[in-house]
Write an enzyme that holds these catalytic residues in place. Sequence first.
Site, mmCIF file in Angstrom:
data_model
loop_
_atom_site.group_PDB
_atom_site.id
_atom_site.type_symbol
_atom_site.label_atom_id
_atom_site.label_comp_id
_atom_site.label_asym_id
_atom_site.label_seq_id
_atom_site.Cartn_x
_atom_site.Cartn_y
_atom_site.Cartn_z
ATOM 1 N N ARG A 15 0.910 -1.163 -0.085
ATOM 2 C CA ARG A 15 -0.072 -0.084 0.029
ATOM 3 C C ARG A 15 0.935 1.200 0.030
ATOM 4 N NH1 ARG A 15 -0.726 4.917 2.655
ATOM 5 N NH2 ARG A 15 -0.253 3.970 4.673
ATOM 6 N N CYS A 240 5.930 9.542 -0.559
ATOM 7 C CA CYS A 240 4.500 10.253 -0.383
ATOM 8 C C CYS A 240 4.280 11.065 -1.538
ATOM 9 C CB CYS A 240 4.662 10.943 0.894
ATOM 10 S SG CYS A 240 3.131 11.953 1.321
ATOM 11 N N ASN A 249 10.129 4.376 2.185
ATOM 12 C CA ASN A 249 10.135 3.896 3.515
ATOM 13 C C ASN A 249 11.282 2.989 3.784
ATOM 14 O OD1 ASN A 249 6.862 4.034 4.588
ATOM 15 N ND2 ASN A 249 7.064 3.238 2.464
#
Length: 303
Positions: A15, A240, A249
């Site tokens: 995700r 993002c 990440n």
Amino acid sequence: MSLPKSVKLVEVGPRDGLQNEKNIIPTPIKIELINRLSETGLTVIEATSFVSPKWIPQLADHTEVFQRIAKKEHVSYPVLVPNKTGFDNALAAGVNEIAVFTTPSETFSQRNTNCTVEESVKRIIEIMHAATERHIRVRGYLSCVLGCPFEGEINPEAVLDLAEKLINLGCYEISLGDTIGVGTPKKTEQLLQTIMKHISKDKLAVHFHDTYGQALANIYASLQCGINTIDSSVAGLGGCPYAKGATGNVATEDVLYMLNGLGIETGVDINKIIQVGQFIAPYLGKPIQSKVYAAMMAKAAHT
């Protein structure tokens, strides 16, 4: 404080990782990605987000992905929902665990969800009421807790205020996100000390991006504070879409290498995680953002 003996890893690659990838990943590949992650020992894999395709085209196939993955009994597959419509769609797809999100930054909230922080909390309240009625577990995300691309420094007290609100609304866990990766170990420790005066460490998780190469150092600082839940993304996928310059990440492989070296149990097989990185790599159109993955691939090339 001594380090925890075990850590729960929350895999966010399918995700939070994929949502910022420019190449649209085919639905069968997303499904296979999650299925392979399910075989690594992970117990939590964030599967997708029930967000409007207008905002994040990459996740337009959320229903098909969630319904077609081979769900394992010991693995949770939460999904992110931005509003009540997203919750209703997730519920219709058979979801039994969700995540909601907000931020202490007014500007980031406007850019990310087109609403004020107060309005975002009202959306969450609506979702929480519906989730409670249907016995749906809810995790809470807080973005930009150590810095905002628009507002700069974030007051730890503002983060605490929102975290307490989400806990009081019924979130079982709060993930503290350094969305643009500007945090340092000292700032991480200061934030956690502020929050842990009012919220148990067992209800907190950390979510670091590695923009300035501080993610592992920040995670170590979090471990020293007693935090035992860490978000990570296979192959360092992500970023993002609403925070310019934010890189991926922290890579699950890199976190595992450090935790294994510290003797901290995770139940996750690092070699299987590296193999998942090998699987998804050809579909990304860019290098894998994992030091461990790069080292292992270089070693394999010379043997």
